[in-house]
Design a protein around this motif. Sequence first.
Motif, short mmCIF file in Angstrom:
data_model
loop_
_atom_site.label_atom_id
_atom_site.label_comp_id
_atom_site.label_asym_id
_atom_site.label_seq_id
_atom_site.Cartn_x
_atom_site.Cartn_y
_atom_site.Cartn_z
N PRO A 1 1.33 -1.43 -0.33
CA PRO A 1 -0.11 0.50 -0.60
C PRO A 1 1.15 1.10 -0.17
CG PRO A 1 -0.35 -0.70 2.40
CD PRO A 1 0.61 -1.88 0.92
N PHE A 2 1.53 1.33 0.20
CA PHE A 2 3.02 2.69 0.32
C PHE A 2 2.86 2.53 -0.59
CE2 PHE A 2 6.83 4.20 0.19
CZ PHE A 2 6.37 5.33 1.08
N HIS A 3 3.45 1.82 -1.69
CA HIS A 3 3.58 1.54 -3.13
C HIS A 3 2.88 2.74 -3.94
CE1 HIS A 3 7.68 0.54 -2.22
NE2 HIS A 3 7.42 -0.13 -1.15
N ALA A 4 1.90 1.68 -3.65
CA ALA A 4 0.21 2.23 -4.45
C ALA A 4 0.34 4.14 -3.72
CB ALA A 4 -0.66 1.14 -3.99
N HIS A 5 0.11 4.01 -2.93
CA HIS A 5 0.21 5.65 -1.76
C HIS A 5 1.44 6.42 -3.28
CE1 HIS A 5 3.58 8.31 -0.45
NE2 HIS A 5 2.06 9.23 -0.37
N GLU A 6 2.60 6.26 -3.46
CA GLU A 6 2.97 6.86 -4.65
C GLU A 6 2.69 7.11 -5.97
OE1 GLU A 6 7.32 5.03 -4.02
OE2 GLU A 6 7.68 5.74 -2.39
N VAL A 7 2.22 5.96 -6.68
CA VAL A 7 1.90 6.58 -7.72
C VAL A 7 0.10 6.84 -7.86
CG1 VAL A 7 -0.31 4.70 -9.21
CG2 VAL A 7 1.88 4.27 -8.33
N LEU A 8 -0.85 7.18 -6.18
CA LEU A 8 -1.46 8.06 -6.01
C LEU A 8 -1.12 9.30 -5.98
CD1 LEU A 8 -3.59 5.03 -4.24
CD2 LEU A 8 -4.39 5.86 -6.70
N GLU A 9 -0.46 9.58 -5.54
CA GLU A 9 0.42 10.91 -5.00
C GLU A 9 0.03 11.13 -6.27
OE1 GLU A 9 4.03 12.10 -2.83
OE2 GLU A 9 2.37 12.06 -1.28
N ASP A 10 1.16 10.90 -7.22
CA ASP A 10 1.50 11.25 -8.57
C ASP A 10 0.53 11.53 -9.40
OD1 ASP A 10 4.19 10.98 -7.95
OD2 ASP A 10 4.51 8.97 -9.66
N ALA A 11 -0.88 10.86 -9.27
CA ALA A 11 -1.72 11.20 -9.93
C ALA A 11 -2.43 12.80 -9.40
CB ALA A 11 -3.20 10.79 -10.04
N TRP A 12 -2.51 12.69 -7.95
CA TRP A 12 -3.11 13.84 -7.58
C TRP A 12 -2.78 15.14 -7.82
CZ3 TRP A 12 -1.20 14.71 -1.78
CH2 TRP A 12 -0.92 15.80 -1.15
N GLU B 1 -10.79 17.25 -10.11
CA GLU B 1 -10.61 15.93 -9.33
C GLU B 1 -9.62 15.92 -8.39
OE1 GLU B 1 -9.18 12.63 -12.35
OE2 GLU B 1 -11.49 13.24 -13.48
N ARG B 2 -8.91 16.66 -8.26
CA ARG B 2 -7.32 17.06 -7.13
C ARG B 2 -8.12 16.61 -5.66
NH1 ARG B 2 -2.74 20.92 -8.10
NH2 ARG B 2 -1.61 20.07 -9.36
N GLU B 3 -8.89 16.57 -5.13
CA GLU B 3 -9.32 16.51 -3.93
C GLU B 3 -9.53 14.43 -3.88
OE1 GLU B 3 -9.60 16.97 -0.50
OE2 GLU B 3 -8.31 18.10 -1.91
N LEU B 4 -10.64 13.83 -5.69
CA LEU B 4 -10.97 12.52 -5.67
C LEU B 4 -8.83 11.88 -4.97
CD1 LEU B 4 -12.10 10.00 -6.18
CD2 LEU B 4 -11.26 10.57 -8.80
N TRP B 5 -7.93 11.87 -6.16
CA TRP B 5 -6.62 11.08 -6.23
C TRP B 5 -6.06 11.81 -4.51
CZ3 TRP B 5 -5.29 7.81 -9.80
CH2 TRP B 5 -6.78 7.96 -10.60
N ARG B 6 -6.30 12.60 -3.60
CA ARG B 6 -5.49 12.87 -2.47
C ARG B 6 -6.71 12.05 -2.11
NH1 ARG B 6 -5.88 16.73 2.23
NH2 ARG B 6 -8.36 17.38 1.62
N GLY B 7 -7.27 12.13 -1.78
CA GLY B 7 -8.06 11.09 -0.55
C GLY B 7 -7.54 9.87 -1.30
N LEU B 8 -7.76 8.92 -2.75
CA LEU B 8 -6.98 7.52 -2.65
C LEU B 8 -5.93 7.62 -2.22
CD1 LEU B 8 -8.87 7.29 -6.07
CD2 LEU B 8 -9.68 6.14 -3.96
N ALA B 9 -5.00 8.68 -2.46
CA ALA B 9 -3.77 8.68 -1.51
C ALA B 9 -3.87 9.06 -0.08
CB ALA B 9 -3.17 9.47 -1.95
N GLN B 10 -4.59 9.21 0.68
CA GLN B 10 -4.41 8.96 1.88
C GLN B 10 -4.94 7.94 2.14
OE1 GLN B 10 -7.53 12.63 2.20
NE2 GLN B 10 -5.26 14.03 3.19
N LEU B 11 -5.80 6.77 1.76
CA LEU B 11 -6.49 5.68 2.00
C LEU B 11 -5.85 5.03 1.34
CD1 LEU B 11 -9.58 5.75 -0.31
CD2 LEU B 11 -9.32 5.91 2.09
N ALA B 12 -4.33 4.69 0.69
CA ALA B 12 -3.66 4.17 0.40
C ALA B 12 -2.86 4.31 1.86
CB ALA B 12 -2.94 4.32 -0.41
N VAL B 13 -2.38 5.53 2.20
CA VAL B 13 -1.34 5.68 4.03
C VAL B 13 -2.01 5.02 4.95
CG1 VAL B 13 -0.44 7.45 5.16
CG2 VAL B 13 -0.25 6.94 2.35
#
Length: 155
Positions: free
Chosen positions: A59-70, A77-89
């Motif tokens: 999940p930490f590595h998934a967060h990095e991918v989602l953070e790039d998308a954010w 859509e920024r809040e969507l991607w930020r939220g997805l990154a936060q879920l992974a963290v």
Amino acid sequence: MPDRDRDEQGRARNARPRDALGRPLPHGAVGEDRAPEGVVRAPEVALAEAQALLDAGRPFHAHEVLEDAWKSAPEDERELWRGLAQLAVGLTHAARGNDRGATTLLERGASAIGPYADRRPHGVDVAGLAGWAHTLAAAPATGRDPVRSAPRLRG
């Protein structure tokens, strides 16, 4: 004190290897392959890569991918991607046994993605993810491995 690891722009970067949950390992240890930072991916690619990492228990590595998308997402859509990154963290913290950090990030991520529930951008299962996050946040340390119950990003 030795020089810190720096990227081409002079920003600090930690080049130490990391384990599957993103914890630093000693220099010279063999760690997990890291997702390259700063990569702009199409939303479908970012979601597929993040899902594969979640499914692999990373999940930490998934967060990095989602953070790039954010960071590269259109403003609406920024809040969507930020939220997805936060879920992974949040999942990362739960897997590390940091219940307080897990609860904070899972609830914050669920709140960030909530407004997108009616739109379901890119097929993201916003309602399902928010429900999963609230359930895990309510009881992050129940003896089960939270990474094994990683959510499906799309439904």
